[in-house]
Write a protein that holds these residues in place. Structure first.
Motif, short mmCIF file in Angstrom:
data_model
loop_
_atom_site.label_atom_id
_atom_site.label_comp_id
_atom_site.label_asym_id
_atom_site.label_seq_id
_atom_site.Cartn_x
_atom_site.Cartn_y
_atom_site.Cartn_z
N ALA A 288 -8.37 -0.02 3.87
CA ALA A 288 -7.60 -1.23 3.58
C ALA A 288 -7.24 -1.96 4.87
O ALA A 288 -7.32 -3.19 4.95
CB ALA A 288 -6.34 -0.87 2.80
N LYS B 60 -6.88 5.59 1.04
CA LYS B 60 -7.42 4.23 1.12
C LYS B 60 -6.74 3.39 2.21
O LYS B 60 -7.04 2.20 2.32
CB LYS B 60 -7.26 3.52 -0.22
CG LYS B 60 -8.07 4.16 -1.35
CD LYS B 60 -7.92 3.36 -2.63
CE LYS B 60 -8.72 3.95 -3.77
NZ LYS B 60 -8.57 3.16 -5.02
N LEU C 206 0.82 -1.21 0.00
CA LEU C 206 0.00 0.00 0.00
C LEU C 206 0.86 1.26 0.00
O LEU C 206 0.60 2.20 -0.75
CB LEU C 206 -0.93 0.00 1.22
CG LEU C 206 -2.07 -1.02 1.24
CD1 LEU C 206 -2.81 -0.97 2.57
CD2 LEU C 206 -3.05 -0.77 0.10
N LEU D 51 -5.97 -1.76 -4.05
CA LEU D 51 -6.24 -0.75 -3.03
C LEU D 51 -5.13 0.30 -2.96
O LEU D 51 -5.36 1.39 -2.41
CB LEU D 51 -6.40 -1.42 -1.66
CG LEU D 51 -7.65 -2.28 -1.47
CD1 LEU D 51 -7.62 -2.98 -0.13
CD2 LEU D 51 -8.92 -1.43 -1.60
N LEU E 154 -5.28 -8.24 -2.51
CA LEU E 154 -6.11 -7.14 -2.02
C LEU E 154 -5.37 -5.80 -2.08
O LEU E 154 -5.97 -4.76 -2.39
CB LEU E 154 -6.57 -7.41 -0.59
CG LEU E 154 -7.59 -8.52 -0.37
CD1 LEU E 154 -7.73 -8.84 1.11
CD2 LEU E 154 -8.95 -8.11 -0.93
N ALA E 155 -4.06 -5.84 -1.78
CA ALA E 155 -3.32 -4.59 -1.64
C ALA E 155 -3.05 -3.91 -2.98
O ALA E 155 -3.01 -2.68 -3.05
CB ALA E 155 -2.00 -4.86 -0.91
N ILE F 51 -12.36 -6.53 -6.44
CA ILE F 51 -11.74 -5.20 -6.37
C ILE F 51 -10.73 -5.01 -7.50
O ILE F 51 -10.63 -3.93 -8.10
CB ILE F 51 -11.06 -5.01 -5.00
CG1 ILE F 51 -12.10 -5.06 -3.88
CG2 ILE F 51 -10.32 -3.68 -4.95
CD1 ILE F 51 -11.50 -4.99 -2.49
N LEU G 133 -10.22 -3.74 6.20
CA LEU G 133 -10.47 -4.96 5.44
C LEU G 133 -9.53 -6.07 5.89
O LEU G 133 -9.94 -7.24 6.05
CB LEU G 133 -10.30 -4.68 3.94
CG LEU G 133 -10.59 -5.87 3.00
CD1 LEU G 133 -12.03 -6.33 3.14
CD2 LEU G 133 -10.28 -5.47 1.55
N TYR G 134 -8.27 -5.74 6.12
CA TYR G 134 -7.30 -6.74 6.60
C TYR G 134 -7.71 -7.25 7.98
O TYR G 134 -7.63 -8.46 8.25
CB TYR G 134 -5.91 -6.13 6.64
CG TYR G 134 -4.86 -7.08 7.17
CD1 TYR G 134 -4.20 -7.95 6.32
CD2 TYR G 134 -4.54 -7.12 8.53
CE1 TYR G 134 -3.24 -8.83 6.80
CE2 TYR G 134 -3.60 -8.00 9.02
CZ TYR G 134 -2.95 -8.85 8.15
OH TYR G 134 -2.01 -9.73 8.64
#
Length: 370
Positions: A308, A304, A73, A292, A288-289, A349, A311-312
């Motif tokens: 994020a 974000k 991220l 994001l 996911l990262a 996503i 979500l983690y």
């Protein structure tokens, strides 16, 4: 290859920095706990760093996935903010290729996490248990330090000695204070004080140890009341209690992974699935990262970050909750459906932004044609 090395280096450097900070924070809190036990006499100060070293793999197996997630991220967010990602996209860097590059350092982290969770962490827990068992075998006399008041039994017993022999057998200038149950009747003595000129340790045949005091006094009474009792003695015996050195670990955490394979016990299966889940967690959080991390330069790189992280935390919390339910026999689905759920979320996503961008371009083209 140059782009691959550049992106991988950015992710790994940021991962190392974030993981180091998280490790210092977590280990500092745990070290303070051990230090308090050492100050109370429950632990030998000489074993503190050994315990921290053996607990290190258990900390790292949870820190590294989060460190990778935040590393992607922060690293990619900076590249988007400085328009480097825009330049890479203009030269043919597609989102799929970016994801493929990211999965290489993620695979390295997953291998390291697998080694930690399947081998090093259980072995470290085993060594910590052995050290704590050795500490539990010690008595108050073994952890006593001259010139320092030592509190045991949750502060209900305080021991002090002015002098202590090198073999820790004889001492001089002894003071012992013991507070009895405060719920007892006020007619009963609430505090007992023992003072003695000297003392020695004796081992009984049943394995219990006693502190034999010579030439001293015992005082029993309630603070603030005059009805106390004073007794002079030539020899007085005090049983030495064992310090309670505890740690929030279970015996199953110390079980070697090879013994968990093929076990029919529900809790063993839950522990095995948990250990296997940590490497899988690395790949899913990397997926996911990547989407994001994409930010608008006008919005800033931290826009974000909070969603994020939430979500983690939802991902990790779901794994822990399902693990607890699996250990108690409340579910038989295992942990795999949690990984599948967040894998689907990650794919959604990842592909949602390109689809949205494609639809916007198509709409703009149609408007221009009209």
């Amino acid at each position: 290859m140059i782009v691959f090395r550049y992106l991988s280096r950015e992710v790994l450097v940021t991962l190392s920095a974030v993981s180091a900070v998280l490790l210092v924070i977590i280990m500092s809190g745990r070290f303070i706990k051990y230090l308090a036990q050492a100050a109370s006499g429950a632990l030998d100060p000489g074993v503190l760093f050994q315990i921290m070293a053996f607990r290190l793999p258990g900390f790292l197996q949870l820190i590294l996935p989060l460190g990778l997630f935040l590393g992607i991220l922060l690293a990619y967010g900076r590249l988007y903010l400085e328009s480097e990602m825009t330049v890479l996209s203009a030269t043919g860097m597609s989102p799929r290729r970016l994801l493929g590059i990211t999965m290489v350092p993620a695979a390295l982290v997953a291998l390291l996490v697998a080694w930690l969770s399947l081998s090093l962490a259980p072995a470290g827990v085993t060594r910590v248990q052995q050290i704590l068992n050795q500490q539990d075998a010690l008595t108050e006399f073994d952890t006593l330090e001259p010139g320092r008041f030592q509190s045991l039994r949750d502060g209900t017993r305080v021991t002090y000695t002015e002098r202590l022999s090198e073999d820790r057998v004889r001492l001089g200038g002894v003071f012992i204070s013991e507070r009895k149950d405060p719920t007892a009747s006020k007619q009963e003595p609430q505090i007992s004080l023992l003072v003695a000129e000297k003392g020695r340790q004796e081992m009984r045949p049943d394995g219990s140890r006693y502190l034999i005091l010579d030439n001293g006094y015992r005082y029993d009474g309630l603070p603030g009341h005059a009805n106390y009792r004073a007794i002079k003695y030539d020899t007085y015996g005090v049983m030495l209690p064992k310090p309670d050195a505890s740690e929030d670990i279970t015996a199953r955490e110390a079980t070697p992974t090879a013994q968990l394979w093929g076990s029919a016990d529900i809790a063993d299966r839950a522990e095995l699935q948990w250990r296997l889940s940590l490497p899988l967690l690395v790949f899913v959080v990397a997926l996911l990262a990547v989407p994001l991390a994409k930010v608008n330069p006008r919005q800033g790189r931290f826009l974000k970050l909070l969603p994020a992280i939430l979500l983690y935390m939802a991902y990790l919390t779901a794994l822990i909750a399902v693990r607890g339910a699996l250990e108690k026999g409340r579910t038989h689905m295992g942990l795999w459906w949690v990984h599948l759920l967040f894998l689907v979320i990650g794919l959604a996503i990842f592909y949602w932004a390109p689809l949205t961008h494609l639809r916007a371009k198509r709409r703009n083209r149609l408007e221009a044609e009209q």
